[in-house]
Motif scaffolding. Structure first.
Motif, mmCIF file in Angstrom:
data_model
loop_
_atom_site.group_PDB
_atom_site.id
_atom_site.type_symbol
_atom_site.label_atom_id
_atom_site.label_comp_id
_atom_site.label_asym_id
_atom_site.label_seq_id
_atom_site.Cartn_x
_atom_site.Cartn_y
_atom_site.Cartn_z
ATOM 1 N N ARG A 133 5.514 57.823 -15.464
ATOM 2 C CA ARG A 133 4.474 56.731 -14.679
ATOM 3 C C ARG A 133 3.093 57.576 -14.479
ATOM 4 O O ARG A 133 2.349 56.922 -13.980
ATOM 5 C CB ARG A 133 4.986 56.144 -13.716
ATOM 6 C CG ARG A 133 5.945 54.798 -13.930
ATOM 7 C CD ARG A 133 5.920 53.657 -13.311
ATOM 8 N NE ARG A 133 7.313 53.110 -13.007
ATOM 9 C CZ ARG A 133 8.812 52.997 -13.054
ATOM 10 N NH1 ARG A 133 8.827 54.472 -12.153
ATOM 11 N NH2 ARG A 133 9.591 52.693 -13.354
ATOM 12 N N ARG A 134 3.361 59.250 -13.194
ATOM 13 C CA ARG A 134 2.296 59.783 -13.092
ATOM 14 C C ARG A 134 1.543 59.928 -15.091
ATOM 15 O O ARG A 134 0.072 60.263 -13.806
ATOM 16 C CB ARG A 134 2.574 60.825 -12.438
ATOM 17 C CG ARG A 134 3.310 60.748 -11.403
ATOM 18 C CD ARG A 134 3.479 61.928 -10.103
ATOM 19 N NE ARG A 134 4.572 62.890 -10.854
ATOM 20 C CZ ARG A 134 6.003 62.707 -11.006
ATOM 21 N NH1 ARG A 134 6.573 61.964 -9.868
ATOM 22 N NH2 ARG A 134 6.497 63.559 -11.648
ATOM 23 N N GLN A 135 1.920 60.387 -15.116
ATOM 24 C CA GLN A 135 1.330 60.671 -16.873
ATOM 25 C C GLN A 135 0.311 59.590 -17.249
ATOM 26 O O GLN A 135 -1.130 59.765 -17.684
ATOM 27 C CB GLN A 135 2.341 61.344 -18.066
ATOM 28 C CG GLN A 135 2.188 62.905 -17.190
ATOM 29 C CD GLN A 135 4.051 63.497 -18.381
ATOM 30 O OE1 GLN A 135 3.833 62.749 -19.332
ATOM 31 N NE2 GLN A 135 4.500 64.596 -18.470
ATOM 32 N N VAL A 136 0.780 58.162 -17.323
ATOM 33 C CA VAL A 136 0.066 58.006 -17.399
ATOM 34 C C VAL A 136 -0.583 57.404 -16.389
ATOM 35 O O VAL A 136 -2.669 57.168 -17.123
ATOM 36 C CB VAL A 136 1.319 56.167 -17.447
ATOM 37 C CG1 VAL A 136 0.509 55.264 -17.657
ATOM 38 C CG2 VAL A 136 1.984 56.544 -19.228
ATOM 39 N N ILE A 137 -0.947 57.620 -15.124
ATOM 40 C CA ILE A 137 -1.414 57.299 -14.528
ATOM 41 C C ILE A 137 -3.213 57.561 -14.251
ATOM 42 O O ILE A 137 -4.155 58.080 -14.739
ATOM 43 C CB ILE A 137 -1.111 57.339 -12.921
ATOM 44 C CG1 ILE A 137 -0.514 55.682 -12.942
ATOM 45 C CG2 ILE A 137 -2.631 57.500 -12.123
ATOM 46 C CD1 ILE A 137 0.037 55.872 -10.911
ATOM 47 N N LYS A 138 -2.858 59.493 -14.664
ATOM 48 C CA LYS A 138 -3.035 60.530 -15.089
ATOM 49 C C LYS A 138 -4.432 59.580 -16.234
ATOM 50 O O LYS A 138 -5.713 59.961 -16.842
ATOM 51 C CB LYS A 138 -2.897 61.268 -15.400
ATOM 52 C CG LYS A 138 -2.524 62.637 -13.613
ATOM 53 C CD LYS A 138 -2.038 63.914 -14.457
ATOM 54 C CE LYS A 138 -1.018 64.365 -13.249
ATOM 55 N NZ LYS A 138 -0.342 65.484 -13.379
ATOM 56 N N ALA A 139 -3.323 59.374 -17.045
ATOM 57 C CA ALA A 139 -3.814 59.178 -18.554
ATOM 58 C C ALA A 139 -5.456 58.129 -18.489
ATOM 59 O O ALA A 139 -6.198 57.814 -18.978
ATOM 60 C CB ALA A 139 -3.679 58.646 -19.883
ATOM 61 N N ARG A 140 -3.777 57.180 -17.868
ATOM 62 C CA ARG A 140 -5.863 55.888 -17.599
ATOM 63 C C ARG A 140 -6.627 56.419 -17.220
ATOM 64 O O ARG A 140 -7.832 55.775 -17.071
ATOM 65 C CB ARG A 140 -4.809 54.903 -16.787
ATOM 66 C CG ARG A 140 -5.527 53.726 -16.720
ATOM 67 C CD ARG A 140 -4.974 52.764 -15.409
ATOM 68 N NE ARG A 140 -2.915 52.766 -16.437
ATOM 69 C CZ ARG A 140 -2.103 51.624 -15.465
ATOM 70 N NH1 ARG A 140 -2.449 51.580 -14.759
ATOM 71 N NH2 ARG A 140 -1.215 51.688 -15.842
#
Length: 151
Positions: A122-129
């Motif tokens: 989820r943290r990686q998805v937030i960074k990518a977003r």
């Protein structure tokens, strides 16, 4: 039918393995469901003389070994002193929670690891977003600055 075949057939009902040759009443197996998705395969057998001597098992004592068996399952093997009454063995095994604690501990550990992996994802998805939003914003500013009709 030969005596060996009869013994193997009788043991197949106890152990669930048609190829097993388990003579007499010294071995039995069942699957205990604890109602929360954890199953423990419980096996009871007469302790060998070596086990009786090594662990100093008394006539009314039992030695149990448990291991995790994957997917919310465990297996516990109960080594009964040969003098432990056969009629008491099943009740003893059902009443004791050996194996359940092992399955709970390992399952809890695996669920905690899975939760950590999901949180990291989820943290990686937030960074990518955020990176995509920043790139889109920069592209919009660039387009507006260089290709605006007011220029």
């Amino acid at each position: 039918m030969s005596n060996t075949t009869e013994n193997a057939t009788a043991a197949a009902g106890l152990a669930g393995n048609p190829n097993a040759f388990l003579p007499g009443d010294w071995f039995f197996e069942f699957d205990q469901d604890y109602g929360d998705g954890i199953h423990v395969i419980k096996r009871g057998l007469d302790a060998s003389l070596l086990v009786v001597r090594k662990y100093d098992i008394g006539p009314d004592e039992v030695l149990a070994f448990s291991t995790y068996d994957g997917k919310r399952r465990a297996m516990t093997v109960f080594h009964f002193h040969p003098d432990f009454a056969l009629r008491r063995r099943r009740h003893y095994m059902e009443a004791h929670r050996e194996g359940y604690d092992v399955a709970c501990e390992v399952t809890g550990h695996l669920e905690a690891e899975r939760a950590q992996r999901q949180a990291a994802f989820r943290r990686q998805v937030i960074k990518a977003r955020r990176a995509v939003a920043l790139a889109a914003h920069a592209a919009a500013v660039f387009i507006l600055a260089h290709y605006s009709p007011g220029r």
